[in-house]
Enzyme design. Structure first.
Site, PDB file in Angstrom:
ATOM      1  N   HIS A 170     -14.548  -1.657  -3.065  1.00  0.00           N
ATOM      2  CA  HIS A 170     -15.341  -0.471  -2.723  1.00  0.00           C
ATOM      3  C   HIS A 170     -15.846   0.286  -3.959  1.00  0.00           C
ATOM      4  CE1 HIS A 170     -14.704  -0.477   1.641  1.00  0.00           C
ATOM      5  NE2 HIS A 170     -13.457  -0.830   1.395  1.00  0.00           N
ATOM      6  N   HIS A 205      -9.435   1.235   4.502  1.00  0.00           N
ATOM      7  CA  HIS A 205      -8.100   1.067   3.936  1.00  0.00           C
ATOM      8  C   HIS A 205      -7.604   2.378   3.315  1.00  0.00           C
ATOM      9  CE1 HIS A 205      -8.430  -3.017   4.898  1.00  0.00           C
ATOM     10  NE2 HIS A 205      -7.847  -3.573   3.833  1.00  0.00           N
TER      11      HIS A 205
END
Length: 272
Positions: A224, A165
């Site tokens: 993340h 992303h």
């Protein structure tokens, strides 16, 4: 409706004039990763629907981010480049079409970058990962070669997951900002139907960029590890810089949206 679109386009062009946003956006993205990671690690982020990976923006936009970017940029680059070639260089139809095809090759380059980088990310995650399952201790432990095999057997894959992303959203946002710069060198009649088409595409691309930056922020604060996000955005910035700030300046390349016109000496304005 048309007047509202025209006002929106004029306001957005004023904000983007002179490349101010494209110059500051890389630093903004890096700052978002740093600050967002600090908030996440400090458990200072409130619970919102954006924490759920199944939120509509993630499912219907981010998961297909390159498709959205590609299919909006395709007509925008084609129409603006053709008009730019005719009005500034007085090219005939054939040369104008060749210039359009050259500029559209930037999308082929972007597609290659997206494909190679996402494939590399998956390879690294598979290479560095192990599978954790909730099987009974008496059952023989199985080894899984990939994340997909692990998930098929209801396991949890633990590997170094570079943030796709952060990579793709940063690259798409920066690419859009580079491409819409062509409007600073484009002159189209105020009442032209072509102006309405370009305005619609331009406003849509700006709106899409806002979504990409917002979802980049959500990734930074909810998902993340810091190193995974930092590496993802650095790869995205490197892809942008290596193309628009280096390769596209060379003769054998897709070229820039505004060839041979310095930012400090633009004579034409789309806002006229």
């Amino acid at each position: 409706m048309m007047e509202r679109l025209e006002r929106s386009g004029r306001w957005l062009r004023a904000g983007l004039a002179g490349g101010r946003v494209s110059r500051r956006l890389p630093w903004l993205l890096l700052a978002i990763v740093l600050l967002g990671s600090a908030l996440k690690d400090g458990d200072l982020v409130p619970e919102t629907p954006m924490r759920n990976k199944r939120n509509p923006l993630n499912v219907y936009f981010v998961k297909v981010a390159w498709a959205w970017t590609f299919w909006l940029l395709l007509p925008f680059i084609a129409v603006t480049t053709y008009q730019f070639a005719k009005s500034k260089f007085l090219y005939g139809a054939t040369k104008s079409i060749l210039m359009v095809l050259r500029r559209l090759s930037a999308l082929a380059v972007g597609t290659a970058i997206w494909y190679v980088c996402t494939g590399l990310f998956m390879y690294i995650e598979n290479l560095t990962g192990t599978c954790s399952t909730s099987g009974k201790l008496s059952e023989p432990r199985q080894l899984y070669a990939t994340k997909q095999e692990c998930h098929q057997n209801h396991g949890i894959w633990n590997g170094f997951d570079i943030s796709g992303h952060c990579f793709l959203l940063s690259y798409c946002a920066l690419m859009i900002m580079e491409e819409v710069a062509v409007l600073e060198g484009l002159s189209i009649d105020q009442n032209s139907k072509l102006r309405v088409v370009i305005n619609g595409l331009f406003v849509s691309l700006c709106f899409l960029t806002m979504i990409w930056v917002f979802m980049f922020l959500c990734t930074a604060v909810y998902f993340h590890d810091f190193s995974q996000k930092l590496l993802g955005v650095l790869i995205g910035l490197s892809a942008w810089y290596g193309t628009y700030r280096f390769w596209y300046l060379k003769p054998f390349s897709p070229g820039l949206p505004l060839p041979n016109i310095p930012l400090s000496s633009k004579k034409y304005s789309y806002s006229r």
